[in-house]
Motif scaffolding. Structure first.
Motif, short mmCIF file in Angstrom:
data_model
loop_
_atom_site.label_atom_id
_atom_site.label_comp_id
_atom_site.label_asym_id
_atom_site.label_seq_id
_atom_site.Cartn_x
_atom_site.Cartn_y
_atom_site.Cartn_z
N TRP A 58 -24.55 -22.15 33.30
CA TRP A 58 -24.68 -21.67 31.93
C TRP A 58 -23.32 -21.61 31.24
O TRP A 58 -23.17 -22.05 30.10
CB TRP A 58 -25.34 -20.28 31.93
CG TRP A 58 -25.51 -19.73 30.55
CD1 TRP A 58 -26.49 -20.04 29.66
CD2 TRP A 58 -24.65 -18.79 29.91
NE1 TRP A 58 -26.29 -19.34 28.50
CE2 TRP A 58 -25.16 -18.56 28.62
CE3 TRP A 58 -23.51 -18.11 30.31
CZ2 TRP A 58 -24.58 -17.70 27.74
CZ3 TRP A 58 -22.91 -17.25 29.41
CH2 TRP A 58 -23.44 -17.04 28.14
N VAL A 59 -22.32 -21.09 31.92
CA VAL A 59 -20.98 -21.01 31.35
C VAL A 59 -20.45 -22.42 31.07
O VAL A 59 -19.86 -22.67 30.01
CB VAL A 59 -20.03 -20.25 32.30
CG1 VAL A 59 -18.58 -20.39 31.87
CG2 VAL A 59 -20.41 -18.78 32.36
N THR A 60 -20.65 -23.34 32.00
CA THR A 60 -20.18 -24.71 31.80
C THR A 60 -20.84 -25.36 30.59
O THR A 60 -20.16 -26.03 29.80
CB THR A 60 -20.47 -25.55 33.07
OG1 THR A 60 -19.84 -24.93 34.18
CG2 THR A 60 -19.96 -26.97 32.92
N THR A 61 -22.14 -25.16 30.44
CA THR A 61 -22.82 -25.78 29.29
C THR A 61 -22.40 -25.13 27.99
O THR A 61 -22.41 -25.78 26.95
CB THR A 61 -24.34 -25.70 29.45
OG1 THR A 61 -24.73 -24.34 29.64
CG2 THR A 61 -24.80 -26.55 30.63
N ARG A 62 -22.03 -23.85 27.98
CA ARG A 62 -21.54 -23.19 26.75
C ARG A 62 -20.21 -23.80 26.33
O ARG A 62 -19.97 -24.00 25.14
CB ARG A 62 -21.36 -21.70 26.93
CG ARG A 62 -22.61 -20.90 27.24
CD ARG A 62 -23.66 -21.07 26.18
NE ARG A 62 -24.76 -21.82 26.81
CZ ARG A 62 -25.71 -22.48 26.17
NH1 ARG A 62 -25.75 -22.53 24.88
NH2 ARG A 62 -26.64 -23.13 26.82
N PHE A 63 -19.33 -24.08 27.26
CA PHE A 63 -18.02 -24.64 26.96
C PHE A 63 -18.09 -26.13 26.64
O PHE A 63 -17.16 -26.68 26.07
CB PHE A 63 -17.04 -24.41 28.09
CG PHE A 63 -16.47 -23.01 28.11
CD1 PHE A 63 -15.62 -22.58 27.11
CD2 PHE A 63 -16.77 -22.15 29.15
CE1 PHE A 63 -15.11 -21.31 27.11
CE2 PHE A 63 -16.24 -20.87 29.18
CZ PHE A 63 -15.41 -20.46 28.16
N ASN A 64 -19.17 -26.78 27.02
CA ASN A 64 -19.25 -28.22 26.88
C ASN A 64 -20.10 -28.64 25.67
O ASN A 64 -20.57 -29.76 25.61
CB ASN A 64 -19.85 -28.83 28.17
CG ASN A 64 -19.52 -30.29 28.29
OD1 ASN A 64 -18.57 -30.78 27.71
ND2 ASN A 64 -20.35 -31.01 29.05
N ARG A 65 -20.31 -27.75 24.72
CA ARG A 65 -21.11 -28.08 23.54
C ARG A 65 -20.33 -29.04 22.63
O ARG A 65 -19.12 -28.92 22.48
CB ARG A 65 -21.43 -26.83 22.74
CG ARG A 65 -22.51 -26.00 23.33
CD ARG A 65 -22.82 -24.88 22.40
NE ARG A 65 -23.95 -24.11 22.90
CZ ARG A 65 -24.39 -23.03 22.33
NH1 ARG A 65 -23.80 -22.56 21.25
NH2 ARG A 65 -25.41 -22.39 22.83
N ASP A 66 -21.07 -29.95 22.06
CA ASP A 66 -20.47 -30.80 21.03
C ASP A 66 -20.41 -30.03 19.73
O ASP A 66 -21.40 -29.46 19.31
CB ASP A 66 -21.30 -32.09 20.84
CG ASP A 66 -21.19 -33.00 22.04
OD1 ASP A 66 -22.14 -33.75 22.26
OD2 ASP A 66 -20.16 -32.95 22.75
N ARG A 67 -19.28 -30.04 19.11
CA ARG A 67 -19.13 -29.26 17.88
C ARG A 67 -19.26 -30.15 16.65
O ARG A 67 -18.91 -31.23 16.56
CB ARG A 67 -17.78 -28.57 17.87
CG ARG A 67 -17.68 -27.60 19.03
CD ARG A 67 -16.47 -26.69 18.85
NE ARG A 67 -16.02 -25.96 20.00
CZ ARG A 67 -16.71 -25.20 20.79
NH1 ARG A 67 -17.98 -25.07 20.62
NH2 ARG A 67 -16.17 -24.53 21.77
#
Length: 67
Positions: A58-67
């Motif tokens: 979950w933490v990894t996917t939060r940091f890996n969002r495309d902005r």
């Protein structure tokens, strides 16, 4: 002749080690130490590891969002 292309004194490398010969000392050590502990429940240990891995995912996917 032993079937090798080169004589023993000219071959380079480590002697071959099988999985059994590598794992046997570890198995003996585990058997000598008992291998089980009353406070370690496999379900709790596995469940905790699963929850921790899900948290890391979950933490990894939060940091890996495309902005």
């Amino acid at each position: 002749m032993s079937g090798h292309l080169y004589p023993a004194h000219t071959r380079i490398g480590l002697p071959k080690m099988s999985f059994h010969s590598a794992a046997a000392p570890l198995v003996n050590l585990a058997e000598a130490q008992g291998g089980h502990h009353e406070s370690l429940n496999p379900a709790v240990t596995g469940g905790s590891a699963f929850v921790i891995l899900l948290l890391l995912l979950w933490v990894t996917t939060r940091f890996n969002r495309d902005r």
